[in-house]
Design an enzyme around this catalytic site. Structure first.
Site, mmCIF file in Angstrom:
data_model
loop_
_atom_site.group_PDB
_atom_site.id
_atom_site.type_symbol
_atom_site.label_atom_id
_atom_site.label_comp_id
_atom_site.label_asym_id
_atom_site.label_seq_id
_atom_site.Cartn_x
_atom_site.Cartn_y
_atom_site.Cartn_z
ATOM 1 C CD GLU A 81 2.894 2.220 6.579
ATOM 2 O OE1 GLU A 81 3.625 3.629 5.750
ATOM 3 O OE2 GLU A 81 2.752 1.632 5.534
ATOM 4 N NE ARG A 82 -7.054 5.049 6.980
ATOM 5 C CZ ARG A 82 -8.160 5.006 7.469
ATOM 6 N NH1 ARG A 82 -8.225 3.710 8.854
ATOM 7 N NH2 ARG A 82 -9.386 6.084 7.531
ATOM 8 N NE ARG A 83 -5.683 -0.665 12.613
ATOM 9 C CZ ARG A 83 -4.781 -2.351 12.179
ATOM 10 N NH1 ARG A 83 -4.244 -2.684 13.787
ATOM 11 N NH2 ARG A 83 -5.052 -2.576 11.692
ATOM 12 C CB SER A 135 -11.473 8.289 15.979
ATOM 13 O OG SER A 135 -11.918 7.440 16.859
ATOM 14 C CG ASN A 178 -2.843 -3.385 2.121
ATOM 15 O OD1 ASN A 178 -2.761 -2.925 3.038
ATOM 16 N ND2 ASN A 178 -1.224 -3.371 1.967
ATOM 17 C CD GLN A 195 -7.980 -4.263 13.491
ATOM 18 O OE1 GLN A 195 -9.222 -3.780 13.326
ATOM 19 N NE2 GLN A 195 -8.310 -5.543 13.312
ATOM 20 N NE ARG A 204 -3.554 2.158 2.563
ATOM 21 C CZ ARG A 204 -4.661 2.546 3.240
ATOM 22 N NH1 ARG A 204 -4.680 1.492 4.193
ATOM 23 N NH2 ARG A 204 -5.481 2.942 3.234
#
Length: 595
Positions: free
Chosen positions: A87-89, A62, A121, A70, A48
């Site tokens: 990776e997004r978190r 958030s 992904n 998670q 990604r």
């Protein structure tokens, strides 16, 4: 699971043992730890590459309020941790200025890491299509498309289409990522080899033009349903095999052109099979003594492409008959209501009107069938008619037209040149009727002229309404009759009015209206555009017509126009350089004379 409250109470690294039931017993599985964010690194090989900044900020907000719900998954790398999933978190937590993040440390083999990342992904909903395609292509090295489909919960056709999209060159992938190019169009381009894709990209120019790309795809693909040969034949060209099983058949790469639609994407192979099938057709004609008729009229026989076909027939010992030399009876096709509905789908016909059309078609069919069944009794023989370019062919009955050798030597003055008193009573009746016909024609001329003059005096030209179908029909026929010469009529618009041999002028217009489509209107306008430009002292910078035409064509042939412009610019620059040198020498001479 780590929450905001627990994070505040304990900033140090904590370990939680998650448990699950196996055969009714609770067994320890994975451990969740609060890992220092400073020791966590993104994986440079992560498939990604794109992250939506707006959505990332929303997730960060958030996390500030609720924490990371998670845990991420990481693997150990010396003193640090490498992200496997999440990776997004991780990025959102950094934006939220978090010091730690809940994570699970797992051990992977290198190949397993990439596979896990890819599958994780691909199971998201917002995967960028080209990244998704590349990821599925990686998995295809290990799994069959059907297995990938099961793992990702996708259809087999979806996986095949993404595998094809992975073959798109970077220049076109850019347009897919930007949203300018649809996925289906990208898949269409990816049907071709990278070199051909590059040529298409360069032909298009810098600005994306979906219409131009579609046209290039259509010019490079072949509908196998219209092939002049049996697509299931494995022996026609032994090395190529059957089109049905060929990997270059779009139907075998996913339903790229519709469910089960067979389209050839290898022009060289298709042309080879087409040529071989034509040679076979010639052999069949010679062996079975069947007349082979090219769909060429005498008027067009001298065209180079038609001469090649005629020569090929003659070189194979066949006597050449053109369409003007024969009568042809084709196998009649029984009409059905479904066929009638398709034929008149663009018209608002009631069921009764469609039934009337069907009844008329059935009556014509019965007459044609009677003619067909009695063809051999009337001197017709078996024949094959074929198209000189596509080689598509069909079996017909054929009869050669006998040329009359008798030339009449009888002579009498034309009836129109003789006085009434010099005519027989029968001839006088003919002359009276002809005079009446002429009087009616003159009256009709005057009536029409009066109507036109009346309309010219109204505000018709300033009418705000959109053009009606009747107006577009009138304008199309006007363009066709007054602006398209005979050769162009035959070359570009041979089927415009249909078969008018058995129709009156009024019936011809009614027939044209009945089958009218806006594409006809557009084609005529484009033809006129190419013919109304001015040459001589007028060009694309000093004439309004030429300027507007030049600008319009940039949308279709920008690259080709640029090549021509470049060629002229190079010549001009060389000429101007020589002139500059010459003028410089002359100026020196002037200076010397002045001194």
């Amino acid at each position: 699971m780590t929450t905001k409250a627990s994070t505040k109470r304990n900033r140090r690294s904590t370990t939680t043992t998650a448990k699950k039931e196996l055969n009714g017993k609770k067994v320890p599985t994975l451990q969740i730890e609060n890992l220092p964010i400073g020791r966590i690194k993104p994986d440079p090989k992560q498939p990604r590459k794109t992250f939506d900044e707006k959505q990332l900020q929303q997730l960060s907000d958030s996390i500030k309020e609720f924490g990371v719900l998670q845990p991420i998954t990481v693997r150990k790398s010396e003193k640090d941790f490498i992200i496997v999933m999440g990776e997004r978190r991780f990025r959102a937590s950094k934006l939220a200025n978090k010091k730690t993040i809940p994570g699970i440390v797992r051990t992977y083999e290198n190949d397993d890491v990439l596979e896990v990342q890819i599958i994780e992904n691909l199971q998201r909903k917002d995967v960028e299509p080209t990244e998704e395609a590349e990821a599925i292509a990686y998995l295809s090295n290990k799994y069959a498309p059907s297995e990938i489909a099961k793992r990702l919960g996708r259809t087999d056709n979806f996986i095949r289409q993404r595998l094809k999209l992975a073959g798109l060159i970077d220049g076109f992938k850019h347009f897919v990522r930007s949203g300018e190019m649809t996925i289906s169009l990208g898949v269409g381009v990816a049907l071709f080899e990278p070199e051909e894709q590059q040529m298409m990209l360069e032909t298009m120019g810098e600005e994306f033009n979906a219409h131009q790309i579609n046209r290039m795809i259509n010019n490079r693909t072949y509908d196998l349903e219209k092939a002049p040969f049996d697509v299931a034949d494995k022996t026609l060209v032994a090395k190529a095999g059957s089109c049905v099983e060929c990997p270059l058949n779009a139907a075998n790469q996913g339903n790229l052109f519709g469910e089960g639609k067979m389209v050839c994407t290898k022009s060289a192979c298709f042309e080879t099979k087409k040529t071989k099938s034509f040679l076979n057709l010639i052999e069949k004609s010679k062996k079975d003594n069947i007349l082979l008729i090219p769909q060429i009229r005498q008027y067009w026989a001298d065209e180079e492409k038609n001469q090649l076909v005629i020569s090929q027939l003659e070189n194979n010992g066949l006597k050449v008959y053109l369409l003007d030399d024969v009568e042809i009876i084709e196998t009649p096709i029984e009409p059905t209501m479904d066929a009638i509905k398709i034929e008149y789908q663009h018209y608002d016909y009631s069921e009764d009107e469609l039934k009337a059309e069907l009844d008329e078609a059935i009556q014509s069919y019965k007459e044609d069938l009677e003619t067909y069944n009695s063809a051999e009794k009337n001197g017709f023989v078996n024949g094959i008619v074929f198209h000189p370019e596509t080689y598509q062919n069909k079996n017909v009955f054929v009869k050669v037209i006998e040329k009359s050798k008798k030339v009449s030597t009888d002579y009498s003055a034309p009836l129109a040149n003789r006085k009434m008193a010099d005519c027989t009573p029968e001839e006088q009746i003919i002359k009276i009727n002809e005079r009446e016909i002429r009087k009616k024609q003159i009256e009709n001329n005057k009536q029409f002229e009066e109507v036109v003059q009346m309309i010219r005096e109204t505000d018709y030209i300033d009418t705000k309404k959109t053009l009606s179908v009747d107006e577009m029909v009138a304008f199309s026929i006007s363009l066709f009759e007054n602006n398209v010469d005979y050769i162009a009529q035959q070359k570009f618009f041979s089927k415009l009015l249909g078969d008018t041999s058995k129709m009156t002028r009024v019936e011809t217009v009614a027939h044209f209206k009945k089958n009218f489509k806006k594409e006809i209107f557009h084609k005529l306008i484009r033809y006129i555009l190419t013919r109304q430009v001015h040459f001589g002292e007028s060009n694309h910078v000093n004439n309004l017509t030429n300027i507007s035409f030049y600008n319009a064509m940039q949308g279709y042939y920008k690259s080709k126009i640029a090549d021509i412009e470049k060629n002229y610019a190079e010549k001009r620059n060389k000429r101007e350089a020589r002139l500059k040198e010459r003028i410089s020498v002359l100026k020196k001479k002037i200076q010397e004379l002045n001194d």
